[in-house]
Design a protein around this motif. Structure first.
Motif, mmCIF file in Angstrom:
data_model
loop_
_atom_site.group_PDB
_atom_site.id
_atom_site.type_symbol
_atom_site.label_atom_id
_atom_site.label_comp_id
_atom_site.label_asym_id
_atom_site.label_seq_id
_atom_site.Cartn_x
_atom_site.Cartn_y
_atom_site.Cartn_z
ATOM 1 N N GLY A 122 0.815 -1.206 0.000
ATOM 2 C CA GLY A 122 0.000 0.000 0.000
ATOM 3 C C GLY A 122 0.849 1.256 0.000
ATOM 4 N N GLU A 123 1.873 1.273 0.844
ATOM 5 C CA GLU A 123 2.788 2.411 0.893
ATOM 6 C C GLU A 123 3.569 2.523 -0.416
ATOM 7 O OE1 GLU A 123 6.130 4.319 3.940
ATOM 8 O OE2 GLU A 123 5.552 2.197 4.127
ATOM 9 N N PHE A 124 3.986 1.382 -0.949
ATOM 10 C CA PHE A 124 4.683 1.373 -2.231
ATOM 11 C C PHE A 124 3.814 2.004 -3.319
ATOM 12 C CE2 PHE A 124 5.319 -0.510 -6.377
ATOM 13 C CZ PHE A 124 6.678 -0.411 -6.578
ATOM 14 N N GLY A 125 2.541 1.614 -3.368
ATOM 15 C CA GLY A 125 1.645 2.137 -4.393
ATOM 16 C C GLY A 125 1.502 3.645 -4.326
ATOM 17 N N GLU A 126 1.394 4.185 -3.120
ATOM 18 C CA GLU A 126 1.280 5.636 -2.952
ATOM 19 C C GLU A 126 2.537 6.340 -3.471
ATOM 20 O OE1 GLU A 126 0.474 6.383 1.128
ATOM 21 O OE2 GLU A 126 -1.486 5.397 1.101
ATOM 22 N N LEU A 127 3.698 5.798 -3.142
ATOM 23 C CA LEU A 127 4.950 6.414 -3.588
ATOM 24 C C LEU A 127 5.147 6.260 -5.095
ATOM 25 C CD1 LEU A 127 7.218 5.272 -0.640
ATOM 26 C CD2 LEU A 127 6.553 7.627 -1.163
ATOM 27 N N MET A 128 4.712 5.143 -5.639
ATOM 28 C CA MET A 128 4.855 4.935 -7.079
ATOM 29 C C MET A 128 4.002 5.940 -7.858
ATOM 30 S SD MET A 128 4.484 1.386 -9.260
ATOM 31 C CE MET A 128 5.235 1.242 -10.899
ATOM 32 N N ARG A 185 -7.427 -2.728 -5.346
ATOM 33 C CA ARG A 185 -8.643 -3.512 -5.518
ATOM 34 C C ARG A 185 -8.361 -4.690 -6.447
ATOM 35 N NH1 ARG A 185 -12.478 0.877 -8.176
ATOM 36 N NH2 ARG A 185 -11.536 2.048 -6.439
ATOM 37 N N GLN A 186 -9.320 -5.598 -6.539
ATOM 38 C CA GLN A 186 -9.161 -6.717 -7.446
ATOM 39 C C GLN A 186 -9.168 -6.227 -8.894
ATOM 40 O OE1 GLN A 186 -12.264 -9.546 -6.372
ATOM 41 N NE2 GLN A 186 -10.939 -10.473 -4.818
#
Length: 276
Positions: free
Chosen positions: A143-149, A181-182
């Motif tokens: 989740g944190e990775f996704g925000e930074l990406m 999400r899926q």
């Protein structure tokens, strides 16, 4: 294919403690190194096509392949992501000493004791020294990775190009992380979201192989061997190393097979999901 380790290339291991600083580094160089080669490691597949009676292998249409991909990605978790960034001349980024580098992100999402997986895939990754126990304790939260990406310049940008090998599952895991999400129910929706995040300049080497004059076949290691490309950092079935090998195989294919042909006509198509 042989392994000829180049000591001037470092694989930057990314864990929870250095995630922010590594993304800061990526943001600082993405404008000058907009070619991104990517690979993931994940816990195999738990759902498979059922072959017709008497046949060990059969061709499946893209819609069926996507349905199977979604079934697996929705219930499985990513283990590693490898990224190789390059400039227009194929050069890797380097530090003040001249040491070049690529990235390997280790995720905490997968728990081998709890989560579904293919046992043979886990044993293969263990043999390649992936430490599942360390990942659980020190790994990156997706989740944190996704925000930074999202704010890194890697996605939602017309300035970058993505280079991959047989990457439908790789992009499936990244889209799962980015959207939290899926995956969408249908292939057209998946391809639309893929273009939204990753743009039009997505190249799948496995797809490009179809248009090479002489027979390239098999997985990444075999293709690299046929192209006489060596693995110069890390080990096979580790995402950082495979992302770099994918980039070098792409470069060699471009030089040998696509000198007089623009690659743009082959962009945006993932092997196995060739929906035209």
């Amino acid at each position: 294919m042989s392994t000829c380790i180049d000591k001037t290339i470092t694989i930057r291991e990314v864990w929870s403690h250095n995630l922010h600083s590594e993304f800061h580094l990526i943001r600082s160089i993405i404008d000058t190194h907009p070619f991104i080669s990517m690979d993931t490691e994940f816990p195999g597949v738990v759902y498979r096509h059922s072959p017709p009676a008497g046949k060990s292998h059969t061709h499946h249409p893209p819609e069926q392949n996507y349905k199977l991909l979604k079934s697996n990605v929705d219930v499985l978790n990513i283990i590693q992501l490898g990224l190789t960034l390059s400039d227009a001349s194929g050069n890797l980024p380097h530090d003040t000493t001249g040491q070049r580098f690529i990235w390997q992100f280790n995720f905490k999402d997968f728990d081998v004791a709890r989560d579904p997986h293919a046992p043979e895939s886990i044993e293969l990754l263990r043999r390649q020294e992936i430490d599942f126990e360390r990942n659980l304790v020190e790994g990156v939260d997706s989740g944190e990775f996704g925000e930074l990406m999202m704010s890194s310049g890697l996605v939602c940008s017309d300035s970058v190009s993505w280079v991959t090998f047989h990457s439908a599952y790789d992009f499936g895991y990244l889209l799962k992380i980015l959207t939290r999400r899926q995956l969408p129910d249908g292939l057209p929706e998946f391809l639309g979201i893929l273009r939204l995040f990753f743009g039009e300049s997505v190249y799948d080497v496995k797809h490009l192989m179809k248009f090479c004059r002489t027979g390239l076949y098999g997985g990444l290691d075999r293709v690299a061997s046929l192209l006489e490309v060596n693995r110069v950092a890390g080990k096979c079935h580790q995402a950082g190393s495979d992302s770099l090998l994918t980039w070098h195989a792409f470069q060699k294919m471009r030089e040998v097979y696509f000198v007089d042909v623009g690659l743009e006509m082959y962009a945006g198509v993932l092997y196995g999901l060739e929906a035209y």
